[in-house]
Scaffold this motif. Structure first.
Motif, PDB file in Angstrom:
ATOM      1  N   GLN A  90      18.911  37.563  22.756  1.00  0.00           N
ATOM      2  CA  GLN A  90      18.488  37.695  22.274  1.00  0.00           C
ATOM      3  C   GLN A  90      17.305  36.651  21.726  1.00  0.00           C
ATOM      4  O   GLN A  90      17.066  35.637  21.879  1.00  0.00           O
ATOM      5  CB  GLN A  90      19.176  37.384  21.409  1.00  0.00           C
ATOM      6  N   VAL A  91      15.863  37.320  21.559  1.00  0.00           N
ATOM      7  CA  VAL A  91      14.599  36.515  21.329  1.00  0.00           C
ATOM      8  C   VAL A  91      14.514  36.684  19.701  1.00  0.00           C
ATOM      9  O   VAL A  91      14.734  38.108  18.769  1.00  0.00           O
ATOM     10  CB  VAL A  91      13.726  36.989  21.821  1.00  0.00           C
ATOM     11  N   SER A  92      14.192  36.105  18.722  1.00  0.00           N
ATOM     12  CA  SER A  92      14.659  36.066  17.079  1.00  0.00           C
ATOM     13  C   SER A  92      12.680  34.672  16.691  1.00  0.00           C
ATOM     14  O   SER A  92      12.634  34.258  17.469  1.00  0.00           O
ATOM     15  CB  SER A  92      15.828  35.238  16.720  1.00  0.00           C
ATOM     16  N   PHE A  93      12.508  35.839  15.641  1.00  0.00           N
ATOM     17  CA  PHE A  93      11.728  35.046  14.567  1.00  0.00           C
ATOM     18  C   PHE A  93      11.770  34.744  13.082  1.00  0.00           C
ATOM     19  O   PHE A  93      12.562  36.009  12.840  1.00  0.00           O
ATOM     20  CB  PHE A  93      10.161  35.092  15.031  1.00  0.00           C
ATOM     21  N   THR A  94      12.328  33.635  13.313  1.00  0.00           N
ATOM     22  CA  THR A  94      12.763  33.334  11.658  1.00  0.00           C
ATOM     23  C   THR A  94      11.862  33.507  10.500  1.00  0.00           C
ATOM     24  O   THR A  94      10.795  33.352  11.024  1.00  0.00           O
ATOM     25  CB  THR A  94      13.070  32.114  11.384  1.00  0.00           C
ATOM     26  N   GLU A  95      12.326  33.674   9.336  1.00  0.00           N
ATOM     27  CA  GLU A  95      11.172  34.531   7.787  1.00  0.00           C
ATOM     28  C   GLU A  95      10.464  32.790   7.894  1.00  0.00           C
ATOM     29  O   GLU A  95       9.417  33.786   7.574  1.00  0.00           O
ATOM     30  CB  GLU A  95      11.968  34.525   7.100  1.00  0.00           C
ATOM     31  N   ASP A  96      10.418  31.458   8.421  1.00  0.00           N
ATOM     32  CA  ASP A  96       9.562  31.093   7.387  1.00  0.00           C
ATOM     33  C   ASP A  96       8.434  30.939   9.028  1.00  0.00           C
ATOM     34  O   ASP A  96       7.389  30.962   8.560  1.00  0.00           O
ATOM     35  CB  ASP A  96      10.013  28.727   7.545  1.00  0.00           C
ATOM     36  N   VAL A  97       8.150  31.316   9.813  1.00  0.00           N
ATOM     37  CA  VAL A  97       7.473  31.651  10.990  1.00  0.00           C
ATOM     38  C   VAL A  97       7.058  32.654  10.471  1.00  0.00           C
ATOM     39  O   VAL A  97       5.810  32.911  10.474  1.00  0.00           O
ATOM     40  CB  VAL A  97       8.320  31.864  11.787  1.00  0.00           C
ATOM     41  N   PHE A  98       7.345  34.226   9.876  1.00  0.00           N
ATOM     42  CA  PHE A  98       6.667  35.401   9.267  1.00  0.00           C
ATOM     43  C   PHE A  98       5.674  34.584   7.946  1.00  0.00           C
ATOM     44  O   PHE A  98       4.907  35.014   7.812  1.00  0.00           O
ATOM     45  CB  PHE A  98       7.831  36.169   8.609  1.00  0.00           C
ATOM     46  N   ALA A  99       6.467  33.382   7.048  1.00  0.00           N
ATOM     47  CA  ALA A  99       5.985  32.884   6.521  1.00  0.00           C
ATOM     48  C   ALA A  99       3.893  32.582   6.494  1.00  0.00           C
ATOM     49  O   ALA A  99       3.284  32.160   5.734  1.00  0.00           O
ATOM     50  CB  ALA A  99       6.147  32.289   5.385  1.00  0.00           C
ATOM     51  N   VAL A 100       3.814  31.753   7.765  1.00  0.00           N
ATOM     52  CA  VAL A 100       3.205  31.636   7.980  1.00  0.00           C
ATOM     53  C   VAL A 100       2.228  32.003   8.554  1.00  0.00           C
ATOM     54  O   VAL A 100       1.219  31.947   8.353  1.00  0.00           O
ATOM     55  CB  VAL A 100       3.054  30.000   8.841  1.00  0.00           C
TER      56      VAL A 100
ATOM     57  N   THR B 101      14.932  31.501  20.324  1.00  0.00           N
ATOM     58  CA  THR B 101      14.452  31.605  18.767  1.00  0.00           C
ATOM     59  C   THR B 101      12.923  30.703  18.276  1.00  0.00           C
ATOM     60  O   THR B 101      12.363  30.016  18.836  1.00  0.00           O
ATOM     61  CB  THR B 101      15.831  30.793  17.665  1.00  0.00           C
ATOM     62  N   VAL B 102      11.934  31.172  17.975  1.00  0.00           N
ATOM     63  CA  VAL B 102      11.723  30.395  17.246  1.00  0.00           C
ATOM     64  C   VAL B 102      10.846  30.771  15.919  1.00  0.00           C
ATOM     65  O   VAL B 102      11.085  31.151  14.687  1.00  0.00           O
ATOM     66  CB  VAL B 102       9.897  31.699  17.531  1.00  0.00           C
ATOM     67  N   ARG B 103      11.062  28.824  15.278  1.00  0.00           N
ATOM     68  CA  ARG B 103      11.292  28.807  13.776  1.00  0.00           C
ATOM     69  C   ARG B 103      10.754  27.511  14.021  1.00  0.00           C
ATOM     70  O   ARG B 103      10.083  26.602  14.922  1.00  0.00           O
ATOM     71  CB  ARG B 103      12.851  28.093  14.109  1.00  0.00           C
TER      72      ARG B 103
ATOM     73  N   ASP C 219      16.396  26.647  21.945  1.00  0.00           N
ATOM     74  CA  ASP C 219      17.282  27.917  22.158  1.00  0.00           C
ATOM     75  C   ASP C 219      18.665  27.662  21.625  1.00  0.00           C
ATOM     76  O   ASP C 219      18.953  26.836  20.653  1.00  0.00           O
ATOM     77  CB  ASP C 219      17.738  27.585  23.837  1.00  0.00           C
ATOM     78  N   GLY C 220      20.069  28.435  21.936  1.00  0.00           N
ATOM     79  CA  GLY C 220      20.859  27.877  21.551  1.00  0.00           C
ATOM     80  C   GLY C 220      22.229  26.260  21.853  1.00  0.00           C
ATOM     81  O   GLY C 220      22.818  27.057  20.694  1.00  0.00           O
TER      82      GLY C 220
ATOM     83  N   TRP D  25       3.963  25.639  19.039  1.00  0.00           N
ATOM     84  CA  TRP D  25       4.127  27.124  19.229  1.00  0.00           C
ATOM     85  C   TRP D  25       4.169  27.069  20.817  1.00  0.00           C
ATOM     86  O   TRP D  25       5.002  27.575  21.743  1.00  0.00           O
ATOM     87  CB  TRP D  25       3.332  28.421  17.825  1.00  0.00           C
ATOM     88  N   ASN D  26       3.044  28.050  20.630  1.00  0.00           N
ATOM     89  CA  ASN D  26       2.522  28.163  22.216  1.00  0.00           C
ATOM     90  C   ASN D  26       1.715  27.598  23.094  1.00  0.00           C
ATOM     91  O   ASN D  26       0.945  28.312  23.868  1.00  0.00           O
ATOM     92  CB  ASN D  26       2.475  29.937  22.408  1.00  0.00           C
ATOM     93  N   TRP D  27       1.361  25.763  22.601  1.00  0.00           N
ATOM     94  CA  TRP D  27       0.058  25.403  23.328  1.00  0.00           C
ATOM     95  C   TRP D  27       0.603  24.453  24.098  1.00  0.00           C
ATOM     96  O   TRP D  27       0.330  25.133  25.123  1.00  0.00           O
ATOM     97  CB  TRP D  27      -0.124  23.725  22.283  1.00  0.00           C
ATOM     98  N   ARG D  28       1.779  24.364  24.003  1.00  0.00           N
ATOM     99  CA  ARG D  28       2.848  23.910  25.838  1.00  0.00           C
ATOM    100  C   ARG D  28       4.056  24.505  25.567  1.00  0.00           C
ATOM    101  O   ARG D  28       4.538  24.229  24.599  1.00  0.00           O
ATOM    102  CB  ARG D  28       2.668  22.855  25.867  1.00  0.00           C
ATOM    103  N   GLN D  29       4.662  24.672  27.160  1.00  0.00           N
ATOM    104  CA  GLN D  29       6.026  24.918  27.352  1.00  0.00           C
ATOM    105  C   GLN D  29       6.647  24.235  28.076  1.00  0.00           C
ATOM    106  O   GLN D  29       6.340  23.047  28.187  1.00  0.00           O
ATOM    107  CB  GLN D  29       5.956  26.359  28.681  1.00  0.00           C
ATOM    108  N   SER D  30       7.874  24.139  28.199  1.00  0.00           N
ATOM    109  CA  SER D  30       9.490  23.465  28.279  1.00  0.00           C
ATOM    110  C   SER D  30       9.140  23.311  29.951  1.00  0.00           C
ATOM    111  O   SER D  30       8.632  24.571  30.947  1.00  0.00           O
ATOM    112  CB  SER D  30       9.926  23.126  28.252  1.00  0.00           C
ATOM    113  N   ASP D  31       9.472  22.319  30.213  1.00  0.00           N
ATOM    114  CA  ASP D  31       9.516  22.192  31.875  1.00  0.00           C
ATOM    115  C   ASP D  31      11.121  23.290  32.529  1.00  0.00           C
ATOM    116  O   ASP D  31      10.872  23.364  33.437  1.00  0.00           O
ATOM    117  CB  ASP D  31       9.795  21.369  33.056  1.00  0.00           C
ATOM    118  N   THR D  32      12.203  23.336  31.580  1.00  0.00           N
ATOM    119  CA  THR D  32      13.210  24.583  31.802  1.00  0.00           C
ATOM    120  C   THR D  32      12.792  25.770  32.036  1.00  0.00           C
ATOM    121  O   THR D  32      12.986  26.572  32.987  1.00  0.00           O
ATOM    122  CB  THR D  32      13.965  24.286  29.982  1.00  0.00           C
TER     123      THR D  32
END
Length: 275
Positions: free
Chosen positions: A15-25, A142-144, A173-174, A183-190
């Motif tokens: 599952q991929v989700s974006f929270t309400e506070d992200v859309f507020a921004v 989850t993007v939050r 993640d969970g 946000w998308n400036w850098r990814q993780s090694d994982t």
């Protein structure tokens, strides 16, 4: 016979989700998703290399100056959003701005691997962030906004965990781990994609006024370009926006063939294409 087929299929929900506070921004945020659980043929890189070189040349041919990059509509919108959640865009530019700046200032991008090179080529074309994430070791994304306690493993330095600032937008993640910074400036090694990655999620993100049009066209283009590198019928795509902030996929992985289709949309109706 049908029952035997069912038993042979391994299902993995994602599952991929974006929270309400992200859309507020970022109220105009529109995201394309492509789930590709069976990536292959990563040694066949010549066409991707040619595409990336062509996109680099296109940037050069525009005569774009370094100081004008921030004025591109897609980039200007990202800069505004970054400022709103506390990141300084001049110091921490979005992924697309970093790529364009590298090409303008140095003429080309480093070659990483087939999938990263493909994403970079299309990101140069559409001028908005595109990422491929290895999801083999994560249960969901989850993007939050961060609490500030989520461990983040920098690329190349997985033994040196870092932590996002409170309120910073992250992919998580969970298990409570952060898989991006700012946000998308850098990814993780994982979740970095390597030439050994087989289970990938591609994200196409835009935050400007016409984000829907750009993201849907770009997602369709990337979907087609991925076909030579994926098992037939294994990819599917969906879209996230304020009316549909979550998408769930079921990855079907039988022994010889694969079928992968989106299971559901948590809120609202998304779109999907399976081929």
């Amino acid at each position: 016979m049908g029952q035997h087929v069912e038993e042979d299929i391994e299902r993995t929900a994602f599952q991929v989700s974006f929270t309400e506070d992200v859309f507020a921004v970022a109220p105009d945020l529109y995201v394309g998703l492509i789930a590709a659980p069976l990536v292959k043929n990563l040694d066949q890189n010549s066409e991707v290399e040619a595409l990336l070189s062509h996109m680099e040349q296109e940037i050069a041919d525009t005569g774009l100056r370094t100081e004008a990059i921030s004025e591109l509509p897609t980039i200007a919108a990202w800069r505004k959003v970054y400022s709103q959640f506390g990141a300084k865009p001049a110091r921490y530019p979005c992924a697309a701005e970093s790529l364009i700046r590298r090409v303008v200032e140095h003429g080309s991008l480093p070659r990483i691997n087939t999938m990263v090179n493909l994403c970079n080529a299309i990101s140069l074309k559409c001028r908005t962030p595109i990422a491929c994430c290895d999801i083999s070791d994560v249960d969901q994304l989850t993007v939050r906004k961060a609490a500030g306690t989520e461990p983040y493993l920098p690329i190349g330095k997985p033994d040196q965990p870092d932590y996002p600032a409170e309120g910073e937008i992250i992919y998580s993640d969970g298990y409570g781990r952060a898989h991006s910074r700012r946000w998308n400036w850098r990814q993780s090694d994982t979740i970095k994609a390597t030439d050994q990655s087989q289970k990938l999620l591609f994200t196409i993100e835009a935050v400007h006024k016409d984000a829907k049009v750009l993201v849907e066209a770009t997602t369709s283009l990337l979907y087609e370009l991925l076909q030579p590198f994926t098992e037939e019928g294994s990819c599917s795509m969906a879209f996230i926006h304020s009316g549909s902030p979550s998408q769930a996929f079921v990855l079907h992985q039988p022994g010889g063939e694969a079928a992968h289709d989106r299971l559901s949309s948590e809120i609202g109706a998304g779109e999907e294409r399976t081929g």
